[in-house]
Each structure stands twice: as C-alpha cells, then as structure tokens.
Scaffold this active site. Sequence first.
Site, PDB file in Angstrom:
ATOM      1  N   GLY A  37     -97.564 -56.059  21.362  1.00 36.13           N
ATOM      2  CA  GLY A  37     -98.047 -57.490  21.092  1.00 36.13           C
ATOM      3  C   GLY A  37     -99.838 -57.237  21.135  1.00 36.13           C
ATOM      4  N   GLN A  95    -111.944 -79.443  25.204  1.00 33.53           N
ATOM      5  CA  GLN A  95    -112.145 -79.156  26.608  1.00 33.53           C
ATOM      6  C   GLN A  95    -113.651 -78.731  26.762  1.00 33.53           C
ATOM      7  OE1 GLN A  95    -109.659 -76.109  28.523  1.00 33.53           O
ATOM      8  NE2 GLN A  95    -108.072 -76.538  26.731  1.00 33.53           N
ATOM      9  N   LYS A 190    -108.978 -97.120  22.158  1.00 29.59           N
ATOM     10  CA  LYS A 190    -107.561 -96.859  22.752  1.00 29.59           C
ATOM     11  C   LYS A 190    -107.820 -96.441  24.258  1.00 29.59           C
ATOM     12  CE  LYS A 190    -108.138 -91.959  21.388  1.00 29.59           C
ATOM     13  NZ  LYS A 190    -107.738 -91.155  20.089  1.00 29.59           N
ATOM     14  N   ASP A 216    -111.780 -89.037  11.280  1.00 30.17           N
ATOM     15  CA  ASP A 216    -111.666 -88.226  12.765  1.00 30.17           C
ATOM     16  C   ASP A 216    -112.168 -86.895  12.346  1.00 30.17           C
ATOM     17  OD1 ASP A 216    -111.761 -87.923  15.472  1.00 30.17           O
ATOM     18  OD2 ASP A 216    -109.950 -88.787  15.572  1.00 30.17           O
ATOM     19  N   THR A 221    -101.120 -84.716  16.774  1.00 33.13           N
ATOM     20  CA  THR A 221     -99.881 -85.185  16.858  1.00 33.13           C
ATOM     21  C   THR A 221     -99.654 -86.232  15.678  1.00 33.13           C
ATOM     22  OG1 THR A 221    -100.179 -86.971  18.480  1.00 33.13           O
ATOM     23  CG2 THR A 221     -99.481 -84.706  19.107  1.00 33.13           C
TER      24      THR A 221
END
Length: 325
Positions: A37, A95, A190, A216, A221
């Site tokens: 890998g 993050q 939200k 956005d 998802t």
Amino acid sequence: MTAKIFSGTGSQYLAEKIANSYGIPLGRINIQKFSDGEIQPVYQESIRGDVVFLVQSTFSPSDNLMELLLMIDAARRASAYKVIAVIPYYGYARQDRKDKPRVAIGSKLIANMLTAAGADRVITMDLHAPQIQGYFDIPVDHLDSSVIFIPYIEQLKLENLTFAAPDVGSANRIREIASYFNAEMVICDKHRKRANEIASMVVIGDVTDKNVILIDDICDTGGTLAKSAGLLKEKGATTVRAMCTHPVLSGKAYENIGNSVLEELVVCDTIPLKQQVDKIKVLSVANLFAVALRNAFEQRSITSLFIHSQRKEQQNAENRGEQGA
C-alpha cells in the site's frame, strides 16, 4: 522557467480539464503503489527550475492526502522553483476548532503537513471555514464558487427568488449572493444530536410562494439538504433547489437526494460523483482554476475571479457610461 501541471490519482479527471483550459499538456508522473500500500510518486520529466502545480483534492481515502504530500516532497527534491498545491476540496476542513474536549483540529494539522512537505502556496476553493487560511504560514488563494453558481442561477430566470442557509454558520456565505440578486434570505436553524444526524430544524424567515435556493459548501449525507427542502416546502415554498460546492455524498446521500423534494442539486466537480442521479447537475471549476493558476504563475492578482470584484467593475463601467452620456 515554465509552468507545469501534475495530478494525483484522485483528481486526474479535473486536472486534465484544468491543463486543457490552461493550454498545456498534463505533466507526466507515475504514482507507484507497492503491494503493502505504500505510495511513491516519480516525475517522468524534468521539473528543475519550474513552477509546479500539483492538483489533488484530499477527499477520502487518506491516500489522496498522502499522495499529495509525497508529490510535494518529490518536486522539492527535484529542484522545482515553486511548488503550488492545488486542492479544489480541502479535506478535514470541518475539524477547524475544538468544539468538544480532547479532539484534534484536523484542518490545522493538514496545513502544517503541507507546509512541512515543502508547498510554497495553496490554491483551494470554498473552505468550510474561511479562517482556515490563517492556519497557514504560506500564501493561500481561496477561490469562491459563487462565480460558478451565479451565472447558472441567472439563466434559470426565477421570480420571487429567496436564498436559504441550511444552518446559521452558512449565513455570511448566503448573504453576499442574496445581495447580488437583491433577494431575501432565510435560515434553516438546525440542532444535531450527533454528527450527520439532525434532531430538529426550524425556518427563520418567510418563504411563502418563493422559489428558494439552498446554498452550502459541502453536501455529505444529504440529510440536511433533504430535511431543509422538505421543511421549506411545508412552509409554502414554490420550488426548492440546492447548490453545494463539494459533493462528498457519503452514506445514503444519493438516495436522500433522489427521494427529496429538491428540484435539483447543483454541485462542482471538485470531487467526482460515484453515481449518476437525475437530480444532480455538475458544473466544472476547471476554467476558474486555470485562470487562478495562470495568474499565480504570472504574479498577477486573482481579485477579478471573485463575484464582488466583477460586480464592482460592472458598476464602475455603468457609471462611466452614464457620465459619458
């Protein structure tokens, strides 16, 4: 000194379009993978003294990021004059702070890694939080997808247009586009129980008989967009569309979008689609990035690539025309 464009395996489809728009062939590089890998990029042509643009979005898997870091290191060791990381989608951007105890700030770590690898500059688009630019000690050109979306919205010729932010954090991004169209904006506020799961949502503002466009930076998802669109329709919206720069589209995203009340989801090609869905339309960022790369190579400003600058220039031209009359 010449400009050369190379691509990692994850973004070759986009790098080819950028190079074609720039007017040069894509550089030759062989990215080898060993049986365990490990990755080893090998440039198949001399880059000594050249300005090297390395195109690679850092979406999943993490091999894309590792490829980019190794490509930067290899270019530096091959005596490239400048090494510029072109990252249409900057992964780990969500993050960007410690929002709970004992977590990493992933976007800062990635910035450190790119700098340590030897990048001289970063060119990216629609960071999840614009202040991530401050994590870098090298120049960052932060392109804005509004110059891609606004012409598309204009050709739709929608009446009673209203723009919607899918959350409070997106309000500033939406406000500028709404101002461009002299349109109203609303916010879908939200509350989440946990990541990718919405507990509740309310609409702040009136959407009765409006054609609404949700905007956005990321569609992951698709749950937020689907829920927002359904709520906006319940509140009286005539139609609901969505425009998101980066189509992460993980989990049940394609199913969520396909089953939603959205007229369409318009995305950019910063990340390749895994499936073809009738409701999803792709706009290319290749020409925009090609101009940004050329301006970086020629040491010219990129201000003209932003919609607020184009609008100001248009207003100045109109004012000059009125004065001439």
